[in-house]
Design an enzyme around this catalytic site. Structure first.
Site, PDB file in Angstrom:
ATOM      1  N   ARG A 107       0.809  -1.219   0.000  1.00 57.15           N
ATOM      2  CA  ARG A 107       0.000   0.000   0.000  1.00 57.15           C
ATOM      3  C   ARG A 107       0.844   1.272   0.000  1.00 57.15           C
ATOM      4  NH1 ARG A 107      -3.481  -0.783   4.373  1.00 57.15           N
ATOM      5  NH2 ARG A 107      -4.957  -1.815   3.002  1.00 57.15           N
TER       6      ARG A 107
ATOM      7  N   HIS B 180       4.737 -10.968   1.674  1.00 55.74           N
ATOM      8  CA  HIS B 180       5.246 -10.062   2.695  1.00 55.74           C
ATOM      9  C   HIS B 180       6.535 -10.583   3.329  1.00 55.74           C
ATOM     10  CE1 HIS B 180       4.853  -7.816   6.670  1.00 55.74           C
ATOM     11  NE2 HIS B 180       4.716  -6.856   5.785  1.00 55.74           N
TER      12      HIS B 180
END
Length: 744
Positions: free
Chosen positions: A435, A465
């Site tokens: 993001r 991630h």
């Protein structure tokens, strides 16, 4: 490039052997049914309390003034992002009539109402602190022009600056039926002017939008040798004061500043066939998302406000009236002022002595034994050097790398490009769904592809991630794999201010597991039979449950049961429930959770044995650590210790590719458990304690104050110190004591 679809709807968990297990294995269903309904804190309100703790550091009299201003700025940028994503999500649920309850049983509408009040209170607190700090800075010769009159030299300089640098970039736009209402981009700000035309006394309304590339604050010239103060003015204030030059033939009747925050979350459609094209379009759409907050200058004209409400369709939006800057995040410009006396003393990270003892050869040091490097106290350069050496080493045949956030100037990217250009096989997993870094990651992906790197974009609906580097090197008659596992991003700037762990190993078991991990991401081959790593989706949750259940079993067998954990957030209800069950069984649980925590500690009969603290200080705590006593009092050499890229959130455990890394080497084990984890528990100077009602209280320093950041700034790590560990000054040993903690 490649995009991997989510093709494993049947996967619920991967256990520590890589085998699929079903949810509910080792079921605690009967025990869970006894847990009270009010056992969770609201996630959104918990985040606002975290940002309150950040804001409180702006009032910390022990910090230099510009550093206090930095914390005020950080609280502002934090709040902006929270509004653009979390508040926007709740507003969308209300608009679309989605009846989804929060963990604490509230509807989206109820949460939105609570948040609106809490946000307004936070903004008011920010203004009060802003007023306090600007007064203190003024006394120290750093001045911000607000409502005072300008001196003649100031006015002359600003008039010239306005004509030369500001006016050419401004576009006044009339607001009337003949002109379409201007589009105001996300985080855009502007000024509404009420004018009267001199020729015919006609009333005219004009809007001036402030170009986003324009500096938020302008510094006026001063001579420090003559002890002149550093004077700044906000760009909005400058435009208002010199607006007459923009509107010849008009009288300015009034003016008002405003700022807009829009919905900035990007939702991924499952049938998106080209993630690159999708994200390039989505980034443009983000600029035009629904308005979530409209901030107005205090005493903003009521008629002008009504016009903005109508034109921008402000359904379920929050209107904030502010007496101070509409964007506290912009104050970061003032921190760049050359006043070292008003900032923290500069800190230079150490380079691990262990690697220097091998003449800077990362591979030789790793072959000797595992190493953990703690950033920012130890330099991120060692991570970059690991990749640079791999790029230039003729015996290296392949490099595989995950990239979540790499920053705008990335030595990591440069090393990967150099490796590909030298003929090595290089694979980069670039996460487009990071993001607010989507655009930067698209840029890096394009650069890498042009250099010949095999770029993979991962899964459509899972974020990658995990922070992993894997280097395959030809040695003797075979190949050896060297790995780096991190708790933080490969980002050179955040590595200076985030505390994170970098684990380097040449253990073949980790190498084989890293290979399975990359095959999972690039070829969606299920990582069965891992020897060391637990891999999410599912596998990290499974391993944590197994470890928690072992501690419960130890207590029932009459042995100590202890869990220590350090996380950025704890929101997953099932993981929290498992911790509640452990607490009810008598397991002692000490948690360090920097941000959101939905677990309610200290509730009789539910969480008596759970304590939760948060550390907010000079550096941002970011590493994730789990430690389990394994039948002994903590800390002990038999404890199970892990570092991870994952927080205690459902998205990390179920919807992201993450790794949980066991620490087996004795020296590294001691460093992570007896140094890093214990120092976080010991800290009294930067700590907050969470109570059962959801409030945080600053921990009293006590008779033996301890600051974990100061400890690591002045003491080398165990695994990185090398031979100096036995020859040089001894590192103060940390120890827990009955009823508290102590350093000795």
């Amino acid at each position: 490039m490649a995009v991997i679809p989510h093709v494993f709807p049947h996967i619920s968990a991967l256990d520590h052997t890589g085998s699929l297990i079903e949810p509910g294995a080792h079921s605690h269903a009967a025990d869970l049914a006894e847990l009270p309904a009010d056992r969770f804190f609201n996630r959104e309100l918990s985040w606002l309390l975290f940002n309150r703790r950040v804001l409180a550091e702006a009032q910390n009299a022990d910090y230099p003034l510009l550093e206090r201003l930095r914390f005020l700025s950080i609280s502002g940028s934090n709040l902006d992002e929270f509004i653009m994503v979390r508040v926007a999500g709740l507003a969308a649920q209300v608009r679309n009539q989605i009846d989804e309850k929060s963990l604490d049983g509230q509807s989206a509408g109820q949460q939105l109402q609570d948040l609106h009040g809490a946000i307004c209170n936070l903004v008011e607190a920010q203004y009060a602190i802003f007023t306090e700090l600007t007064a203190l800075l003024d006394e120290q010769g750093v001045r911000l022009i607000t409502d005072r009159r300008l001196t003649k030299p100031e006015s002359d300089f600003l008039a010239d600056y306005f004509e030369t640098h500001v006016l050419p970039a401004l576009t006044p736009q009339a607001i009337d039926p003949a002109h379409p209402f201007p589009f105001i981009a996300n985080q855009g700000s502007g000024i509404l002017f009420s004018l009267v035309r001199v020729a015919d006394a006609a009333a005219v309304n004009e809007m001036v939008l402030i170009p986003p590339a324009m500096p938020r604050y302008v510094r006026l010239p001063s001579d420090p040798l003559q002890n002149q103060p550093a004077t700044w003015i906000a760009i909005e204030e400058l435009i208002k004061r010199k607006a007459a030059r923009m509107f010849p033939g008009f009288r300015i009747h009034g003016s008002g500043m405003f700022r807009v925050l829009r919905d900035s979350d990007i939702e991924i459609e499952e049938d998106a066939e080209d993630l690159v094209r999708y994200f390039r379009t989505a980034i443009q759409r983000r600029r035009r998302g629904r308005v979530i907050v409209l901030s107005l200058e205090a005493n903003f004209d009521a008629g002008a406000e009504a016009m903005l409400r109508q034109q921008m369709r402000l359904d379920y939006a929050l209107i904030i009236s502010s007496r101070g800057p509409l964007s506290m995040s912009g104050l970061s410009a003032l921190i760049d002022d050359e006043r070292p006396d008003l900032k923290f003393e500069p800190y230079t990270p150490r380079y691990p002595e262990r690697i220097l003892e091998h003449n800077g050869d990362c591979f030789a040091a790793m072959r000797e034994k595992d190493i953990v490097v703690q950033h920012p106290f130890e330099s991120f350069d060692v991570v970059v050097d690991f990749l640079r050496q791999a790029a230039s080493d003729p015996d290296v045949v392949a490099i595989k790398q995950t990239l979540y956030r790499a920053g705008k100037q990335s030595a990591v990217i440069a090393a990967l490009i150099a490796a590909a250009e030298s003929g090595k096989s290089v694979t980069a997993v670039v996460e487009l769904k990071a993001r607010f870094d989507e655009e930067q990651n698209l840029h890096w992906a394009s650069q890498l592809e042009r250099a010949g790197v095999q770029v993979i974009y991962g899964f459509v609906d899972w974020k990658t991630h995990a922070k992993v580097s894997m280097v395959v090197r030809r040695e003797g008659d075979g190949y050896r794999t060297y790995c780096h596992f991190g708790t933080g991003n490969y980002h050179p700037l955040t590595a200076r201010i985030y505390t994170d762990m970098s684990f380097f190993t040449a253990d073949p078991r980790f190498g084989r597991d890293a290979g399975l991990l990359f095959n999972f991401i690039t070829g969606y081959i299920e990582p069965r039979g891992t020897e060391m790593l637990a891999i999410s989706p599912g596998g990290v949750r499974s391993r944590l449950y197994e470890c928690i259940d072992r501690e419960i079993a130890f207590v029932r067998a009459g042995k100590p049961g202890t869990i220590w954990a350090k996380l950025n957030a704890l929101t997953d209800p099932d993981l929290i429930d498992r911790l509640y069950l452990a607490a009810r069984a008598g397991v002692s649980i000490s948690l360090v959770v920097r941000g959101i925590c939905c677990l309610r500690p200290g509730v009789p009969g539910l969480s008596d044995t759970i304590s939760v603290k948060s550390v907010i200080g000079r550096f941002l705590e970011h590493s994730r650590i789990w430690a389990f006593g394994n039948g002994g009092a903590m800390p002990n050499r038999r404890a199970r210790v892990y570092i991870s890229s994952a927080d205690g959130m459902s998205r990390n455990l179920d919807r992201r590719v993450e790794v949980l890394v066991p620490i087996r080497n004795g020296t590294v084990h001691d460093q992570v458990l007896d140094q890093v984890m214990l120092a976080n528990l010991l800290d009294t100077e930067q700590s907050w304690q969470l109570d059962s009602s959801g409030n945080s209280h600053r921990v009293a320093p006590g008779s033996q104050p301890f600051n974990l950041h100061r400890y690591f700034m002045t003491n080398p790590s165990l695994s990185g110190r090398g031979a100096a560990l036995t020859k040089g000054r001894k590192v103060p040993k940390l120890a827990l004591r009955r009823g508290g903690a102590a350093a000795k």
